[in-house]
Design a protein around this motif. Sequence first.
Motif, PDB file in Angstrom:
ATOM      1  N   PRO A  84       0.807  -1.228   0.000  1.00 32.02           N
ATOM      2  CA  PRO A  84       0.000   0.000   0.000  1.00 32.02           C
ATOM      3  C   PRO A  84       0.841   1.280   0.000  1.00 32.02           C
ATOM      4  N   MET A  85       1.999   1.278   0.650  1.00 31.22           N
ATOM      5  CA  MET A  85       2.823   2.491   0.659  1.00 31.22           C
ATOM      6  C   MET A  85       3.265   2.872  -0.754  1.00 31.22           C
ATOM      7  N   ASN A  86       3.499   1.877  -1.592  1.00 29.84           N
ATOM      8  CA  ASN A  86       3.964   2.135  -2.947  1.00 29.84           C
ATOM      9  C   ASN A  86       2.840   2.270  -3.972  1.00 29.84           C
ATOM     10  N   LEU A  87       1.666   1.697  -3.693  1.00 30.91           N
ATOM     11  CA  LEU A  87       0.606   1.656  -4.695  1.00 30.91           C
ATOM     12  C   LEU A  87      -0.678   2.369  -4.305  1.00 30.91           C
ATOM     13  N   LEU A  88      -0.895   2.603  -3.016  1.00 26.98           N
ATOM     14  CA  LEU A  88      -2.187   3.115  -2.567  1.00 26.98           C
ATOM     15  C   LEU A  88      -2.163   4.640  -2.469  1.00 26.98           C
ATOM     16  N   ALA A  89      -2.550   5.309  -3.549  1.00 33.74           N
ATOM     17  CA  ALA A  89      -2.588   6.770  -3.573  1.00 33.74           C
ATOM     18  C   ALA A  89      -3.779   7.275  -2.756  1.00 33.74           C
ATOM     19  N   ASP A  90      -3.745   8.548  -2.405  1.00 31.67           N
ATOM     20  CA  ASP A  90      -4.772   9.136  -1.539  1.00 31.67           C
ATOM     21  C   ASP A  90      -6.175   9.022  -2.128  1.00 31.67           C
ATOM     22  N   ASP A  91      -6.292   9.080  -3.449  1.00 27.87           N
ATOM     23  CA  ASP A  91      -7.608   9.045  -4.078  1.00 27.87           C
ATOM     24  C   ASP A  91      -8.018   7.652  -4.530  1.00 27.87           C
ATOM     25  N   LYS A  92      -7.280   6.639  -4.087  1.00 27.99           N
ATOM     26  CA  LYS A  92      -7.556   5.255  -4.482  1.00 27.99           C
ATOM     27  C   LYS A  92      -7.945   4.413  -3.267  1.00 27.99           C
ATOM     28  N   THR A  93      -8.492   3.221  -3.549  1.00 20.41           N
ATOM     29  CA  THR A  93      -8.865   2.275  -2.498  1.00 20.41           C
ATOM     30  C   THR A  93      -8.253   0.917  -2.807  1.00 20.41           C
ATOM     31  N   TYR A  95      -8.378  -3.049  -2.426  1.00 19.23           N
ATOM     32  CA  TYR A  95      -9.390  -4.078  -2.174  1.00 19.23           C
ATOM     33  C   TYR A  95      -8.712  -5.392  -1.782  1.00 19.23           C
ATOM     34  N   TYR A  96      -9.293  -6.058  -0.791  1.00 23.20           N
ATOM     35  CA  TYR A  96      -8.695  -7.273  -0.237  1.00 23.20           C
ATOM     36  C   TYR A  96      -9.704  -8.416  -0.207  1.00 23.20           C
ATOM     37  N   ALA A  97      -9.250  -9.577  -0.652  1.00 24.68           N
ATOM     38  CA  ALA A  97     -10.040 -10.797  -0.534  1.00 24.68           C
ATOM     39  C   ALA A  97      -9.645 -11.478   0.773  1.00 24.68           C
ATOM     40  N   LEU A  98     -10.603 -11.613   1.682  1.00 25.37           N
ATOM     41  CA  LEU A  98     -10.322 -12.199   2.988  1.00 25.37           C
ATOM     42  C   LEU A  98     -10.590 -13.698   2.955  1.00 25.37           C
ATOM     43  N   THR A  99      -9.514 -14.468   3.050  1.00 27.09           N
ATOM     44  CA  THR A  99      -9.645 -15.927   3.035  1.00 27.09           C
ATOM     45  C   THR A  99      -8.890 -16.584   4.182  1.00 27.09           C
ATOM     46  N   GLY A 100      -8.421 -15.789   5.138  1.00 30.04           N
ATOM     47  CA  GLY A 100      -7.701 -16.363   6.269  1.00 30.04           C
ATOM     48  C   GLY A 100      -7.015 -15.294   7.094  1.00 30.04           C
ATOM     49  N   VAL A 101      -6.279 -15.745   8.091  1.00 27.89           N
ATOM     50  CA  VAL A 101      -5.628 -14.843   9.043  1.00 27.89           C
ATOM     51  C   VAL A 101      -4.634 -13.911   8.359  1.00 27.89           C
ATOM     52  N   TRP A 102      -3.835 -14.433   7.427  1.00 27.34           N
ATOM     53  CA  TRP A 102      -2.799 -13.602   6.812  1.00 27.34           C
ATOM     54  C   TRP A 102      -3.414 -12.564   5.886  1.00 27.34           C
ATOM     55  N   ALA A 103      -4.520 -12.899   5.265  1.00 24.67           N
ATOM     56  CA  ALA A 103      -5.229 -11.896   4.467  1.00 24.67           C
ATOM     57  C   ALA A 103      -5.776 -10.795   5.370  1.00 24.67           C
ATOM     58  N   GLU A 104      -6.277 -11.188   6.538  1.00 19.43           N
ATOM     59  CA  GLU A 104      -6.760 -10.197   7.507  1.00 19.43           C
ATOM     60  C   GLU A 104      -5.633  -9.255   7.929  1.00 19.43           C
ATOM     61  N   LYS A 105      -4.462  -9.834   8.177  1.00 16.85           N
ATOM     62  CA  LYS A 105      -3.329  -9.014   8.616  1.00 16.85           C
ATOM     63  C   LYS A 105      -2.872  -8.062   7.518  1.00 16.85           C
ATOM     64  N   ALA A 106      -2.909  -8.531   6.280  1.00 18.62           N
ATOM     65  CA  ALA A 106      -2.540  -7.661   5.165  1.00 18.62           C
ATOM     66  C   ALA A 106      -3.496  -6.477   5.084  1.00 18.62           C
ATOM     67  N   LEU A 107      -4.784  -6.736   5.236  1.00 22.36           N
ATOM     68  CA  LEU A 107      -5.786  -5.668   5.204  1.00 22.36           C
ATOM     69  C   LEU A 107      -5.594  -4.702   6.372  1.00 22.36           C
ATOM     70  N   LYS A 108      -5.322  -5.230   7.534  1.00 22.71           N
ATOM     71  CA  LYS A 108      -5.145  -4.384   8.719  1.00 22.71           C
ATOM     72  C   LYS A 108      -3.991  -3.404   8.540  1.00 22.71           C
ATOM     73  N   GLU A 109      -2.886  -3.877   7.980  1.00 22.32           N
ATOM     74  CA  GLU A 109      -1.735  -2.996   7.773  1.00 22.32           C
ATOM     75  C   GLU A 109      -2.016  -1.963   6.691  1.00 22.32           C
ATOM     76  N   ALA A 110      -2.687  -2.375   5.632  1.00 14.93           N
ATOM     77  CA  ALA A 110      -3.000  -1.446   4.547  1.00 14.93           C
ATOM     78  C   ALA A 110      -3.918  -0.326   5.021  1.00 14.93           C
ATOM     79  N   ALA A 111      -4.828  -0.664   5.933  1.00 16.42           N
ATOM     80  CA  ALA A 111      -5.774   0.329   6.449  1.00 16.42           C
ATOM     81  C   ALA A 111      -5.066   1.436   7.222  1.00 16.42           C
ATOM     82  N   LYS A 112      -3.854   1.164   7.680  1.00 23.71           N
ATOM     83  CA  LYS A 112      -3.062   2.189   8.371  1.00 23.71           C
ATOM     84  C   LYS A 112      -2.451   3.184   7.380  1.00 23.71           C
ATOM     85  N   VAL A 113      -2.394   2.758   6.109  1.00 22.84           N
ATOM     86  CA  VAL A 113      -1.745   3.566   5.082  1.00 22.84           C
ATOM     87  C   VAL A 113      -2.759   4.387   4.282  1.00 22.84           C
TER      88      VAL A 113
END
Length: 359
Positions: A84-93, A95-113
């Motif tokens: 997300p730091m490299n790809l998630l611009a301010d005007d973009k969103t 999207y995450y497919a949640l299929t397990g714990v590691w997907a949840e963790k990826a989403l949680k970190e991205a939400a901080k960015v």
Amino acid sequence: MKRAYNFNAGPAALPEWVLQEAQKSWMDFNNTGMSIMELSHRSKDYEAVHNEAKSLLACLLSIPDDYEILFLQGGASLQFTMVPMNLLADDKTGYYALTGVWAEKALKEAAKVGKTETAVSSKDDNYTYIPDPAEIEVPENAAYLHITTNNTIYGTQWHKFPTGLKVPLIADMSSDILSTPLDIKNFDIIYAGAQKNLGPSGVTVVIIKKELIKKNPELPTMLSYETHASSNSLFNTPPTLAIYLLSLVLKWAENQGGIEGIAAINNQKAETLYHVIDNSEGFYKGHAVKDSRSKMNVTFTLQSDELTKKFLDEAKLAGFVGLNGHRSVGGCRASIYNAVPLEHVEALAQFMKNFQQNA
């Protein structure tokens, strides 16, 4: 010395050939009078190892020229932030497919960015299945779609991937990279911690489309893909031993017939264990629905906690290591990554049959 039946989820089994080859040069690599761990990462001897690892990976995975291969540190967990730091611009969103714990963790970190959304989820069914890729809808102005291709804790795996997207597809392949044929062109970034199929812990492989690598002076230097791409992953001292062992694993993979040869054995290993589960008349119960089953992590439960404990205790005495299920799921888990020999899987299958007969 008798090798253990190693079914650890990660760090996981390494091929015996790799360990033996590394041992040969442990004290004197390439007649340098030094171990690979002692070489300068700026030396020609190490540079040859580094570049050979990139070349072998590109060949095995048929990575096109418009992708960059990076050897980074921090594991997949750091990629949860770098993406997300490299790809998630301010005007973009994102999207995450949640299929397990590691997907949840990826989403949680991205939400901080930046801004994030859940594209699809199987959480309501305790992550027993992979959602249908055809049902995933992501708007064209999204930053990307992120998926976790294999879910080690729940024993599920994507066998088909989203197609026709107008946005980059990002994949955490930490636990199934190099296990089955893959069209790299369907993905824009693939990242994977090495400690399951590629080598030991300590190095993370990132395969990224060059067009996504952009200089951004606002990013911390070490968290920019451009920093590492522009310096051949040698901006700072890389994990030289881990990359050397990665190169040996890739040579071993070549000798197994490449990905096609490895996939054939992986299919056989998975079928061996799932056959025991499916023919146990309910004695063993798989966690994942059949069309979402992982070929890397076979998760199952027994009929009671008491019986599960007895199974694990007896398995340990018989030399089987790492069969405890993750605490969030319980039960048992056999991680059968590339380096786990078919003979070890067959031994586990026979143990499971004998345990059921004697229970």
